[in-house]
Design an enzyme around this catalytic site. Sequence first.
Site, short mmCIF file in Angstrom:
data_model
loop_
_atom_site.label_atom_id
_atom_site.label_comp_id
_atom_site.label_asym_id
_atom_site.label_seq_id
_atom_site.Cartn_x
_atom_site.Cartn_y
_atom_site.Cartn_z
N GLU A 148 0.19 -12.45 13.17
CA GLU A 148 0.73 -11.25 13.82
C GLU A 148 0.67 -10.11 12.80
OE1 GLU A 148 1.62 -10.95 16.95
OE2 GLU A 148 1.17 -13.07 17.33
N ARG B 261 -5.62 -1.19 8.81
CA ARG B 261 -6.90 -1.90 8.65
C ARG B 261 -6.67 -3.10 7.76
NH1 ARG B 261 -7.87 3.27 6.51
NH2 ARG B 261 -7.27 3.40 4.31
N THR C 179 -10.95 -6.77 -4.57
CA THR C 179 -12.27 -6.75 -5.21
C THR C 179 -12.89 -5.36 -5.12
OG1 THR C 179 -13.16 -7.65 -3.14
CG2 THR C 179 -12.86 -9.21 -4.94
N GLU C 180 -12.38 -4.51 -4.24
CA GLU C 180 -12.90 -3.14 -4.11
C GLU C 180 -12.12 -2.14 -4.98
OE1 GLU C 180 -12.46 -5.18 -1.28
OE2 GLU C 180 -14.61 -5.55 -1.47
N ASN C 181 -10.96 -2.54 -5.48
CA ASN C 181 -10.16 -1.59 -6.26
C ASN C 181 -10.79 -1.24 -7.61
OD1 ASN C 181 -6.97 -2.84 -4.99
ND2 ASN C 181 -8.09 -1.04 -4.36
N ASP D 151 0.82 -1.22 0.00
CA ASP D 151 0.00 0.00 0.00
C ASP D 151 0.86 1.26 0.00
OD1 ASP D 151 -2.35 1.40 -0.01
OD2 ASP D 151 -2.81 1.11 2.10
N SER E 12 -8.81 -4.17 5.19
CA SER E 12 -9.22 -3.97 3.80
C SER E 12 -9.54 -5.29 3.09
CB SER E 12 -8.16 -3.17 3.02
OG SER E 12 -7.91 -1.93 3.65
#
Length: 232
Positions: A198, A185, A64-66, A18, A187
């Site tokens: 971890e 998060r 899948t949200e990109n 990211d 995501s």
Amino acid sequence: MSQSDGVPVPSHVAIFMDGNGRWAKARGLPRTEGHREGLKAAKRIVLAARNLGIKYLTLYTFSTENWKRAEEEVSFLMGLIKTHLSAELDFYRSNKVRVVHSGDLGGLPKDIVEEIQSVVADTAQNDSITVNLAINYGGRNEIVRAFSRLSERGLALDEKNLGLCLDHPEIPDPDLLVRTSGEKRLSNFLLWQSSYSELVFVSTLWPDFGEEDLAMAIREYQGRDRRFGGLR
Ligand code: IPE
Ligand code: IPE
Ligand code: MG
């Protein structure tokens, strides 16, 4: 790097790559340049992970949200993935990297599906590290597809059987999840598999992430006390 105070290197590391867009923005460049640089980081980290003795590396490449992003960015990313897979088979071959895919092939353009299938087939015998490319991947989507496999196979619903219906039941759950760019998060990444992973969050933007950053994340992991709900 091998062991630290008796804690072995994680067998499976999963990374949220990211911060590409912010990396580009900070340089006055279009977001797409961040993705181009992010791909270089991904190749660097595949080799670094292999050198550190990690057996499985999952890279969150496209969620899948990109698809919600601007059409221009989405098509650039699809093009980058396709070109990378077709042009860099030698990179995977010469480094003995086995490539597998997680995610919903059904929602991807046909040419990308073909490139994924071809690199997966061509690298199937390699054994230095398994790189799991999460492309059109969503944890919820994977779980829903696992339920439909479960019913196709007529299996009873329990944790073991549902786990066997995920995209890669042969890959152990990730020991360590690393997210770059300061976001904290999940995501929609590896929702089922990360139940006892971890988590390490680093502020470095993905294009700047290097071997030493990976080694630091592993050292942090090696300092953790994994209890899996039990007591020591
Ligand atoms: C990660 O970088 C790459 C993908 C999600 C494809 P981003 O594109 O999310 O970069 P930021 O988070 O906007 O900086
Ligand atoms: C997660 O990053 C997906 C990938 C790294 C491929 P995003 O940038 O899409 O996540 P959000 O939108 O910040 O949660
Ligand atoms: Mg992002």
